[in-house]
Each structure stands twice: as C-alpha cells, then as structure tokens.
Enzyme design. Structure first.
Site, mmCIF file in Angstrom:
data_model
loop_
_atom_site.group_PDB
_atom_site.id
_atom_site.type_symbol
_atom_site.label_atom_id
_atom_site.label_comp_id
_atom_site.label_asym_id
_atom_site.label_seq_id
_atom_site.Cartn_x
_atom_site.Cartn_y
_atom_site.Cartn_z
ATOM 1 C CB CYS A 1 -4.081 -4.380 -14.177
ATOM 2 S SG CYS A 1 -3.852 -4.492 -12.576
ATOM 3 C CG HIS B 1 -3.688 -0.072 -14.678
ATOM 4 N ND1 HIS B 1 -4.737 -0.211 -14.101
ATOM 5 C CD2 HIS B 1 -2.812 -0.854 -14.144
ATOM 6 C CE1 HIS B 1 -4.358 -0.989 -12.792
ATOM 7 N NE2 HIS B 1 -3.317 -1.318 -12.971
ATOM 8 C CG ASN C 1 -3.771 -1.422 -9.178
ATOM 9 O OD1 ASN C 1 -4.660 -1.456 -9.956
ATOM 10 N ND2 ASN C 1 -2.556 -1.848 -9.768
HETATM 11 N N1 ACO Z 1 5.517 0.536 3.007
HETATM 12 C C1 ACO Z 1 6.876 0.366 3.553
HETATM 13 N N2 ACO Z 1 7.729 -0.404 2.904
HETATM 14 C C2 ACO Z 1 7.412 -0.989 1.848
HETATM 15 C C3 ACO Z 1 6.066 -1.091 1.495
HETATM 16 C C4 ACO Z 1 5.046 -0.402 2.210
HETATM 17 N N3 ACO Z 1 3.863 -0.457 2.035
HETATM 18 N N4 ACO Z 1 5.987 -1.911 0.432
HETATM 19 C C5 ACO Z 1 7.134 -2.061 0.182
HETATM 20 N N5 ACO Z 1 7.974 -2.014 1.022
HETATM 21 C C6 ACO Z 1 9.339 -1.867 1.202
HETATM 22 C C7 ACO Z 1 9.865 -3.184 0.480
HETATM 23 O O1 ACO Z 1 9.906 -4.206 1.838
HETATM 24 C C8 ACO Z 1 11.388 -2.831 0.173
HETATM 25 O O2 ACO Z 1 12.018 -3.029 1.416
HETATM 26 P P1 ACO Z 1 13.754 -3.842 1.250
HETATM 27 O O3 ACO Z 1 14.430 -2.822 0.244
HETATM 28 O O4 ACO Z 1 14.048 -3.486 2.532
HETATM 29 O O5 ACO Z 1 13.754 -4.984 0.724
HETATM 30 C C9 ACO Z 1 11.423 -1.457 -0.314
HETATM 31 O O6 ACO Z 1 10.048 -0.973 0.073
HETATM 32 C C10 ACO Z 1 11.379 -1.316 -1.746
HETATM 33 O O7 ACO Z 1 10.342 -2.431 -2.456
HETATM 34 P P2 ACO Z 1 10.212 -2.268 -3.846
HETATM 35 O O8 ACO Z 1 9.112 -3.190 -4.134
HETATM 36 O O9 ACO Z 1 11.356 -2.355 -4.715
HETATM 37 O O10 ACO Z 1 9.321 -0.885 -3.942
HETATM 38 P P3 ACO Z 1 9.240 -0.112 -5.104
HETATM 39 O O11 ACO Z 1 9.814 1.418 -5.098
HETATM 40 O O12 ACO Z 1 9.414 -0.745 -6.463
HETATM 41 O O13 ACO Z 1 7.489 0.312 -5.044
HETATM 42 C C11 ACO Z 1 5.750 -0.761 -6.017
HETATM 43 C C12 ACO Z 1 6.581 -0.854 -5.036
HETATM 44 C C13 ACO Z 1 4.697 0.590 -5.741
HETATM 45 C C14 ACO Z 1 4.899 -2.107 -6.030
HETATM 46 C C15 ACO Z 1 6.184 -0.535 -7.454
HETATM 47 O O14 ACO Z 1 7.143 -1.488 -7.607
HETATM 48 C C16 ACO Z 1 5.115 -0.481 -8.485
HETATM 49 O O15 ACO Z 1 4.176 0.174 -8.838
HETATM 50 N N6 ACO Z 1 5.240 -1.562 -9.411
HETATM 51 C C17 ACO Z 1 4.492 -1.671 -10.488
HETATM 52 C C18 ACO Z 1 3.100 -2.340 -10.275
HETATM 53 C C19 ACO Z 1 2.419 -2.617 -11.466
HETATM 54 O O16 ACO Z 1 2.369 -1.790 -12.477
HETATM 55 N N7 ACO Z 1 1.641 -3.892 -11.674
HETATM 56 C C20 ACO Z 1 0.842 -4.023 -12.913
HETATM 57 C C21 ACO Z 1 -0.500 -3.612 -12.712
HETATM 58 S S1 ACO Z 1 -1.215 -4.298 -11.140
HETATM 59 C C22 ACO Z 1 -1.667 -5.967 -11.862
HETATM 60 O O17 ACO Z 1 -1.664 -6.449 -13.047
HETATM 61 C C23 ACO Z 1 -2.607 -6.721 -10.867
#
Ligand code: ACO
Length: 337
Positions: free
Chosen positions: A116, A258, A288
């Site tokens: 990214c 980003h 994204n």
């Molecule tokens: N729908 C419903 N539930 C979901 C979904 C979904 N689409 N996706 C995950 N969950 C669930 C998980 O299974 C988890 O359930 P559990 O607690 O029973 O295990 C729960 O939701 C919480 O999951 P987390 O991954 O902790 O959720 P979070 O609030 O952190 O959101 C996200 C996830 C959106 C990916 C967030 O962590 C994020 O944006 N992280 C940063 C991403 C980023 O910046 N990446 C770098 C750039 S991208 C790149 O380089 C390619």
C-alpha cells in the site's frame, strides 16, 4: 542543485463492476453495518474475470498522459514506474507491457513492490530517474486487482479491498514550483513482514505438487496488529516530511492518506492535531485499493473541489513490508483527465 520532479498530469480508472456491502453479506458472514462502522467502506469496484492489472494501468496511464499534455503541454513520458502487489504475472514485471501498450516504445519500465506504500515508493523512484537525468518525464502508476489474490471465503479481506488504478506524470522542474515533490520520507520494518503476506507461491514456499494441499495462495492481513502501527508511522512520516519541507504540520491544508480504513485516517488527523476535514475520504466508494489509493483519492479530491491549486498538500501511506512514507508538495494546476 538536483532537478525536482514536478507533478503535471493525473488520471484514474475504476473497473465498472460495483459490489456493495449488502452483496458481500449475501455470500459471507458479514453485514453492511459491520463493514461501514469498522472501516467506513460502502462499496468497491472489482475487475471482471480476465481483466488484469495492466488493463487498469493502461487506462489510468492514458488519462494521466492526456491530463499532462492538455494542462502542461507535456507529451508522453521517458519512463514508466508501476507500483503493484498484483502484477499480471510473477515474472516479468508488468510495467514494460504497460509502456508498450501506451505507445511509449522502449522506455525504461519497471515495477515497484511496496504494497500500500507502493505509489509513494514509485514517486521516489520516478523522482530519482529525473534527478539523475535518466529521464525528463516519468509516468508513475499505482494499479491493483486485489480481487485476484483474495480468499473468496475470507470476510476480513474481501470486505476491505477493491480494484483500481491511478497515475501521475512527473516532469523535470524547479524545487520551488507548484507540484514539485518535497523531500521523501520512506521507511520499512521487515520484522513485521508476516503481518501482511501472500504465504505461498514465492521462493520461500513455491507451488509444488507435493505441497498442494497446504499451500496458501491468498492475501492475508493481521488487521488489528497493523492498525496502530499504521497510525503512528503515517503521523511520524508526515511530521518529518513537513519539517524537511520547512512546514509546520498544522500548515498542511490537505493530507491525502492511504485509504485503508476511515478510523485510521481519523486517528492520524487526531494524532497530528489537524481537523479531520483536511483528510479527503474516498474509501467509502472504492475500498482499499492499495497502491492505487493515493492517486485515486487525489483525483477524487480535485474533482470534489477539496484539493485546489496552491494547497499545501501532504501524501502519506502505510502498507505491507511493513513499509510507510510521506511527501509534501504545493498542489499544482492539474486536473484529472
Ligand atoms: N464482517 C464481520 N465480522 C468481521 C469481518 C467482517 N467483514 N471481518 C472481521 N470480522 C470479525 C473478526 O473475525 C473478529 O471476530 P472475533 O472477535 O470473533 O475473532 C472481529 O470481527 C474483530 O476483528 P478485527 O480484525 O480485530 O477487527 P478490527 O476492528 O481490527 O477491523 C480491520 C479489521 C478493518 C482490518 C482493521 O484492523 C484495519 O483496518 N487494520 C489496518 C489495515 C491496514 O492499515 N493495513 C495496511 C494497509 S493495507 C496493505 O498494505 C495491503
């Protein structure tokens, strides 16, 4: 003094197929409410089967070249840098194909892989080609078809990523011109390389008949672990890029970050003590798009009138690697074609 790289053209392309959250919720255990509240994403554009990264890159590149030629009289480009995580093939690079399909002939062309942060690494590479006199103009493209590497059963990645492409044209110019890229801040931390990864298909775990049952060809992300890192690294990088440009962070008018998650963008704003309105948001409509997200968000902000000539602008990104970066410029008189 080294020649500056000046942004003089901008173009984008999104595949026509739009997939909303409700559509995903029919296939996966997720909901529009979860995706919107946790990420800010409402829909994404996805490539059709058979549509590859180069197809999106050529469309965006064509438009960026048109924007450069109609706005700045800059015709063509002497080099092509393509930032992507999803090349058409593992070998060769996709950039040479894009260059020839754009009619640019035998110019230098190569891919940059910084997930990214790829578009900012691509800008740095393009600026380097200009500074060394290797090229007088460079087409820098960020293009992705993430849909080709997502696990159909993985709600945590399918809810987030979309396909698309964006491109700018850089030309040689003076450091104090509008559009001139300021000093780039780039970083990496390979101790976090497993946090964002396609586990199989590379030299560490090549596809072989004997490991077919345990190979994982899909993109995996440990989202929660990446979240805090993304906020801190982007805020630090912007602070440093602004300082190197002689700006105070609060002097930044528009910060195009980003587009990974609206909560990350808001947290970066809060950490920098800047009003959230200065951070354009595009991910609600495209998700994204990894290396394509910054040029896509730039074009959207220009079209919406949120980013105007003369604005003190910062770009910031964070991604797999781990990698991050930031750069400043005064936004030039450039509109997307
Ligand atoms: N729908 C419903 N539930 C979901 C979904 C979904 N689409 N996706 C995950 N969950 C669930 C998980 O299974 C988890 O359930 P559990 O607690 O029973 O295990 C729960 O939701 C919480 O999951 P987390 O991954 O902790 O959720 P979070 O609030 O952190 O959101 C996200 C996830 C959106 C990916 C967030 O962590 C994020 O944006 N992280 C940063 C991403 C980023 O910046 N990446 C770098 C750039 S991208 C790149 O380089 C390619």
């Amino acid at each position: 003094m080294a020649r500056a790289a000046v942004v003089c053209g901008l173009g984008t392309h999104l595949p026509s197929r739009v997939v909303g959250n409700d559509h995903l919720a029919r296939e996966l255990d997720t909901s529009d409410e979860w995706i919107r509240s946790r990420t800010g994403i409402g829909q994404r554009h996805l490539a059709d089967p058979g549509q590859a990264t180069s197809d999106l890159a050529v469309e965006a590149g064509q438009r960026a070249l048109k924007s450069a030629s109609s706005g700045a009289g800059q015709d063509g480009a002497d080099a092509v840098v393509l930032a992507t995580t999803t090349p058409d093939h593992p070998c060769p690079a996709t950039a040479p194909l894009v260059a020839s399909r754009l009619g640019l002939g035998t110019v230098p062309a190569f891919d940059v892989a910084a997930v990214c942060t790829g578009f900012l690494y691509g800008l740095a590479a393009g600026a380097g080609l200009i500074a060394t006199g290797t090229a007088d103009s460079v087409l820098v493209v960020g293009a992705e078809t993430y849909s080709s590497i997502l696990d159909p059963a993985d709600r945590s990645t399918r809810a987030i990523f979309g396909d698309g492409a964006g491109a700018v044209v850089l030309r040689a110019g003076e450091p104090d011109e509008p559009g001139a890229l300021g000093p780039m801040v780039l970083g990496s931390d390979g101790t976090g390389s497993e946090l964002i990864q396609v586990p199989s298909g590379g030299s560490r775990d090549p596809f072989r008949a004997e490991n077919a049952d345990r190979a994982d060809p899909f993109f995996r992300m440990a989202g929660r672990q990446v979240f805090r890192n993304a906020v801190e690294r982007m805020a630090e990088a912007v602070t440093e890029a602004a300082a190197r440009a002689g700006w105070r962070p609060e002097g930044v008018d528009v910060l195009v970050a980003h587009q990974a998650n609206v909560r990350i963008i808001q947290a970066v704003a809060d950490q920098l003590g800047l009003p959230r309105e200065r951070f354009p948001v595009h991910l609600d409509r495209v998700g994204n798009t990894s290396a394509a997200s910054i040029p896509l968000a730039l074009a959207d902000a220009v079209t919406a009138g949120a980013l105007r000539p003369g604005h003190k602008t910062a770009l910031a990104a964070f991604g797999g690697g781990l990698t991050w970066g930031a750069v400043t410029m005064t936004w030039p008189r450039v509109a997307p074609a």
